[in-house]
Design an enzyme around this catalytic site. Structure first.
Site: not given
Ligand code: GCU
Length: 658
Positions: A265, A344, A372, A490
């Site tokens: 990311e 995720d 989340e 769920e």
């Molecule tokens: C998810 C999450 C991010 C986080 C990422 C991770 O994508 O939305 O905020 O940084 O996980 O686990 O690194």
């Protein structure tokens, strides 16, 4: 102090008075001091009893038995006397917390308390990963601001101590203070600017048997060191890290190690230089090895620039595709940290196939108690039963014990650096976790990681009793809500394992197509005939990353479990599930049911309103009223979407908005 004590409130069991309880503790280190403090506090609160240290005769003895595990203990209590023996200081502390837990679960007079238990932790590492930023906000934090950082400064205060107490009481022995996305001032955490306050935190944590860890920026040699590269195979870079590690451990002796999110990311990593993850991890591992440091390297690596039109690239495959070829190439002090599922932290996912694949690499399971994707601590969603299912999954990877619990505890291959980590759900809210019931996930993660044989139900009971005291009705309502909460969430979320029907970025609330035409590799592929992703051999081939017979179980529609069927298969709405319902009717039924469950949780709390502290009731009422309404929103958005797509009405003729 303007925050609650959660499960360390020690609500009164019985007023005893009388002579103080004498405590003989043979341990002398910093943790021993905490043992006396805790007994003093707890005995006063639970029984109105004083405690005094004793050298000889004593009602409570805490002694060493070198034959026991360093973090294990034996507890024997009977006739007003308790004996705790432990392999080391941490084990002694855990034994004391076990005694206090037992007393509260029994709820009887001190003199009548009976029982024994003997235990050692299932997992060597039991960690919390805080995603706290130095500015003071928390990534995916739903309970206020950080209590570790504010305005690029490190905070050390009474709350640091209370935090350490809370998490040590459930067996946590490792804490990562800062976010995995290391940016801005956080890059400087490993510099003289921050060592002094970090050392204070470290000492507080250590006095509760907890090791501190820090997340580092892979590009630190450039951002901190002024080098023009962070190439792990460049000797200047390796040298920079060696010197940095020496400086860090000189200032923070006993630091557990570094956690790294690399090539993920947008974070920097070895890929930039054409190097592998083992090149990157091993270079760091060599730098920290002289100090007993560990490198925890995250496997959350995938292409986040995917084209939704491309149906062959499959994000689910990426962890395995990236890391399996590297099995056996990591140093002994590297641990790969693997999210429970291949995507995720969705409300339902299959277990990551990496657990069944890697055989010569230290592994750790990563789960997320920050909710989340499971209601962001505004909805109640007790995740421990879900983690139990993950731990119980057999990966069929060796002749011996081969469940996820076996693999991450080291039982399968004899690893000693392994365990479980959770993305933490705490913040500076007065109740620590935003939703009072979300504290059960913090409590539960600790308890489960210490003893993976516990059930979600047992843990829920303990948490409710310890938090709310000896009121059987309150306990049973809380347990009922907790145990029904993940299935309910769920039910009104994305159906049958497909996931991702939430609003982009903030991930709260329903948005069926929110991620459908985006770059994140998270698609449901719904059209007028059906939905789901074909991950069989005819599709992306992801099924084949599992060992036999799991690969075949998922590959074949006849054997693929209903709850994951759309994760693995693209199916028509009229396909009949094992439950006997069609896919579309399942969607309607579960969404109506889920919303009813949320309303039931609200009613249940109303039914015990007078038995709760007014402030606790107020907080719960507010959250459950929101959940009740928001679950209807989920129900209606999802049901309408699929009604419009399929044109098939609800067989029961309930209200679906056209
Ligand atoms: C998810 C999450 C991010 C986080 C990422 C991770 O994508 O939305 O905020 O940084 O996980 O686990 O690194």
């Amino acid at each position: 102090m303007n925050y609650t004590k959660c499960w360390l409130a020690y609500p009164r069991i019985q007023t005893m008075g009388g002579a103080p309880l004498r405590v003989r503790c043979d341990f002398t280190g910093p943790v021993a001091g905490r043992i006396m403090e805790e007994l003093r506090l707890a005995m006063r609160a639970l029984y109105d009893k004083a405690v005094e240290p004793a050298k000889g005769e004593a009602e409570i003895t805490v002694t060493r038995n070198a034959a026991l595990h360093e973090e294990g203990y034996c507890l024997h209590v009977s006739g007003g006397r308790a004996q705790i023996t432990a392999g080391g200081e941490s084990g002694a502390l855990y034994g004391v917390f076990a005694l206090l837990r037992r007393a509260q679960m029994a709820g009887c007079a001190w003199d009548e308390l009976e029982g024994e238990e003997s235990t050692a932790p299932s997992n060597p590492l039991r960690m919390l990963n805080h995603w706290d930023n130095m500015e003071g906000d928390i990534e995916r934090g739903y309970s206020g601001q950080s209590f570790f950082f504010h305005d690029n400064e490190v905070l050390v205060n009474e709350r640091t101590v209370d935090y350490a107490r809370l998490v040590a009481s459930v067996g946590i022995n490792g804490v990562v203070l800062n976010n995995v996305n290391v940016k801005g001032a956080a890059t400087w955490l490993i510099s003289p600017r921050y060592y002094a306050p970090l050392r204070q935190i470290q000492e507080i944590l250590a006095s509760y048997g907890i090791r501190m860890f820090l997340c580092i920026n892979f590009a630190a040699p450039m951002e901190l060191g002024g080098l023009d590269s962070a190439d792990p195979c460049d000797e200047r870079v390796a040298q920079w890290w060696r010197e940095k590690a020496r400086e860090v451990w000189e200032n923070l002796p006993g630091l557990g190690g570094f956690v790294v999110k690399a090539d993920s990311e947008g974070r920097p990593g070895p890929f930039t230089y054409g190097r592998t993850h083992s090149d990157g991890a091993n270079m760091l591992a060599d730098a920290v090895a002289p100090y007993g440091g560990v490198v925890i390297w995250r496997c959350f690596v995938y292409n986040c620039q995917q084209d939704w039109r491309d149906t062959k690239t499959d994000r689910a495959r990426s962890g395995y595709d990236n890391f399996m070829p590297l099995d056996g190439s990591f140093r002994d002090n590297v641990i790969l940290q693997i999210k429970n599922g291949p995507m995720d932290f969705q409300v339902r996912e299959p277990v990551s196939p990496l657990f069944g694949g890697l055989k010569h690499t230290n592994m750790m399971l990563e789960v997320q108690i920050a909710q989340e994707y499971t209601g962001q601590q505004r909805h109640v969603c007790y995740l421990i039963p879900w983690f139990r299912e993950v731990l119980d999954q057999d990966m069929y990877c060796c002749d011996g014990p081969s469940t996820v619990a076996d693999l991450v505890s080291g039982r399968s291959y004899g690893n000693t650096l392994c365990g479980m980590a959770a993305v933490a759900n705490t913040g500076d809210d007065p109740n620590w976790t935003g939703h009072d019931l979300a504290a059960a996930n913090l409590y539960g993660f600790g308890r489960l990681s210490y003893q993976t044989s516990l059930t979600g139900e047992e843990i829920a009971r303990e948490w409710a009793r310890l938090t709310f005291g000896q009121d059987a009705e309150v306990e049973s309502v809380m347990r009922e809500i907790l145990m029904a909460s993940w299935p309910a969430y769920e039910s009104y979320n994305a159906p049958l394992g497909i996931g991702w029907m939430c609003s982009p970025n903030h991930h709260y609330g329903p948005n069926v197509d929110g991620y459908e035409y985006d770059r994140w590799g998270t698609y449901h592929r719904a059209d007028c005939k059906g939905l789901g992703v074909d991950r069989t051999s005819a599709g992306t081939g992801y099924c084949q990353q599992y060992n036999s017979p799991l690969a075949e179980t998922y590959e074949n529609l006849e054997t693929c479990p209903d709850e994951l069927v759309l994760f693995f298969h693209h199916l028509p709405y009229t396909y009949v599930l094992k439950s006997g319902k069609t896919v579309i009717q399942h969607i309607y039924d579960t969404h109506f049911h889920g919303a009813e469950e949320a309303a039931r949780f609200y009613d249940l709390v109303e039914s015990i309103k007078d038995r709760l502290e007014p402030e606790t009731y107020r907080r719960l009422h507010e959250r459950l009223a929101h959940q009740k309404a928001h679950a209807c929103e989920w129900r209606d958005v999802i049901n309408t979407y699929f009604y419009r797509k399929s044109g098939i009405p609800d067989a029961q003729g309930r209200k679906i908005y056209p």
